[in-house]
Design an enzyme around this catalytic site. Structure first.
Site, PDB file in Angstrom:
ATOM      1  CE  LYS A 191     -10.408   5.386 -46.290  1.00 28.35           C
ATOM      2  NZ  LYS A 191     -11.518   6.315 -46.219  1.00 28.35           N
TER       3      LYS A 191
ATOM      4  CB  SER B 208     -13.159   8.385 -51.423  1.00 24.59           C
ATOM      5  OG  SER B 208     -14.540   8.638 -51.517  1.00 24.59           O
TER       6      SER B 208
ATOM      7  CG  HIS C  29      -8.777   8.640 -49.783  1.00 27.31           C
ATOM      8  ND1 HIS C  29      -8.576   7.282 -49.833  1.00 27.31           N
ATOM      9  CD2 HIS C  29     -10.105   8.823 -49.578  1.00 27.31           C
ATOM     10  CE1 HIS C  29      -9.731   6.664 -49.684  1.00 27.31           C
ATOM     11  NE2 HIS C  29     -10.677   7.572 -49.523  1.00 27.31           N
TER      12      HIS C  29
HETATM   13  C1  PLP Z   1     -12.856   6.284 -45.800  1.00 25.39           C
HETATM   14  C2  PLP Z   1     -13.378   7.670 -45.714  1.00 25.39           C
HETATM   15  C3  PLP Z   1     -14.030   8.135 -44.581  1.00 25.39           C
HETATM   16  C4  PLP Z   1     -14.390   7.224 -43.451  1.00 25.39           C
HETATM   17  O1  PLP Z   1     -13.308   6.850 -42.696  1.00 25.39           O
HETATM   18  P1  PLP Z   1     -13.366   5.479 -41.889  1.00 25.39           P
HETATM   19  O2  PLP Z   1     -12.293   5.582 -40.896  1.00 25.39           O
HETATM   20  O3  PLP Z   1     -13.189   4.394 -42.885  1.00 25.39           O
HETATM   21  O4  PLP Z   1     -14.736   5.426 -41.250  1.00 25.39           O
HETATM   22  C5  PLP Z   1     -14.382   9.453 -44.531  1.00 25.39           C
HETATM   23  N1  PLP Z   1     -14.144  10.289 -45.558  1.00 25.39           N
HETATM   24  C6  PLP Z   1     -13.548   9.869 -46.682  1.00 25.39           C
HETATM   25  C7  PLP Z   1     -13.320  10.835 -47.792  1.00 25.39           C
HETATM   26  C8  PLP Z   1     -13.163   8.547 -46.799  1.00 25.39           C
HETATM   27  O5  PLP Z   1     -12.613   8.113 -47.937  1.00 25.39           O
END
Ligand code: PLP
Length: 391
Positions: A243, A183, A211
């Site tokens: 996302k 991320s 992502h």
């Molecule tokens: C954003 C993210 C999460 C968490 O997801 P949310 O729905 O925002 O709680 C988990 N793992 C990765 C790699 C992320 O980038």
């Protein structure tokens, strides 16, 4: 001093430490949002910070779908999934995504963070070994801590080191957990090698594709598909809906037996109110747009290429990333913050990412691109980067 006072004093000292190190973070209030246009502190900015990779968070069809479902179901789900909160839009979304990605079952969680806690703490126990990439998202790490299993972290993308950690685990049950796309770096995990390793050593492979889902692969299914893999190679997968889908929540996908076990043992699933059904309906609508309009991904990939070519010409230090996460390596936290502020003066919102989110000395600007950006906006960012660069 009372214990309560000691806790408050300690918290204040930690906060002061952050402040003194120049690492205190604050949530800025966005006063207005229209696609990539944000207003912050009265200033109009083009955002290069969101994970709304396909520009679906304000898509009319997605918004209408949420409105219609709210009219029909109300706002709250009124209960946990197992106690009457599991509504038709939740079940529908689980079915759709499981079928699309080729898994037997899917289970909805209110956030990706909770999904990862639920998977790891729901399946792993004391005596087990969880092998993880050093750069994995915090919630994968926290899941292992909560599970009480041993946690071994291998150097970023070092499959040989992961193999040694599995071998050292002896007969203990082992789980390999990795981000599909990292991320804060934007690079991909070596999924084919990890899948082969898991198969060879009898470990369970769990990929967090927060992502990759919606963005990568020929049809936007995610980072496994981008690498030519599928459900058979990645027996357990987490995808987020907050996302690329522009909504919120997450799904865990796997074989029926594993998912059935999570329904019983994943406490972040069992003991929380189900997400609003209208949000699940919105995610289904977003999925439909995503599948119907591959041109969004094509435009996004073209913007990534345009940005990388431009930033290279400006001699910024790009990171090894083919995804919409395009960090510029800066190094010192102060320099990253100064550059972020200079870009803000020029109308671009690009947050600086500093320790402890990234390792010491690896502060960066985390630029994210979206299909909602125009080429002109990317060119504008490049021009701002040129003007704002430190002397
Ligand atoms: C954003 C993210 C999460 C968490 O997801 P949310 O729905 O925002 O709680 C988990 N793992 C990765 C790699 C992320 O980038």
């Amino acid at each position: 001093m009372s214990n309560a006072a000691a806790i408050a004093t300690r918290a204040a000292a930690r906060l002061a430490g952050r402040e003194a190190a120049g690492l205190r973070r604050v949530a800025r209030t966005v006063e207005h949002a229209d696609g990539v246009h944000l207003r912050i502190d009265g200033r109009d900015l083009v955002s290069f910070a969101s994970n709304d990779y396909l520009g679906l968070s304000q898509h009319p069809e997605v918004v209408r779908s949420m409105q219609a479902a709210a009219n029909r179901w109300g706002v709250g789900s009124t209960a946990a999934h197992l106690l009457g909160g599991h509504r038709a839009p939740h079940a529908e979304l689980e079915r759709e995504v499981a079928a699309w990605l080729g898994y037997e079952s899917a289970l909805l969680f209110s956030t990706g963070y909770l999904a990862n806690l639920g998977v790891i703490a729901g399946l792993m126990q004391r005596g087990d070994v969880c092998v993880q990439d050093k750069l994995n998202h915090a919630c994968l790490i926290d899941g292992a801590t909560l599970a009480g299993c041993a946690l071994r972290r291998y150097p970023h993308n070092d499959v040989d080191a992961a193999a040694r950690q599995l071998d050292a685990a002896g007969d203990a049950p082992t789980l390999i957990a990795t981000d599909g796309v990292f991320s804060m770096d934007g690079d991909l995990a070596p999924l084919p090698a990890l899948a082969a390793l898991a198969r060879d050593r009898g470990a369970l492979l769990f990929v967090d594709d927060a992502h990759g889902f919606g963005v990568l692969g020929p049809d936007g299914q995610g980072s496994p598909e981008h690498c030519g893999l599928g459900a058979r190679d990645v027996p357990l997968r987490m995808v987020t809906l907050g996302k690329a889908l522009g909504c919120g929540g997450a799904l865990v996908l796997g074989a029926r037996e594993l998912v059935d076990a999570l329904v019983q043992f994943a406490r972040p699933f069992v003991y929380t109110t189900a997400m609003p059904p209208a949000l699940a309906a919105a995610a289904s609508a977003a999925l439909a747009v995503l599948r119907r309009e591959p041109e969004r991904r094509a435009h996004l990939q073209a913007l990534v290429a345009r940005f990388r070519a431009g930033a290279t010409q400006l001699r910024y230090r790009l990171m090894e990333s083919a995804t919409p996460i395009q960090p510029l390596w800066i190094g010192e936290a102060d320099a990253a913050v100064a550059l972020s502020q200079a870009l803000m003066q020029r109308g671009c919102y690009v947050p600086a990412i500093r320790p402890p989110t990234v390792p010491e000395g690896s502060a960066r600007l985390r630029i994210t691109l979206s299909a909602a950006h125009t080429e002109a906006q990317v060119d504008g960012l490049l021009e701002a980067l040129d003007q704002a660069r430190p002397a």
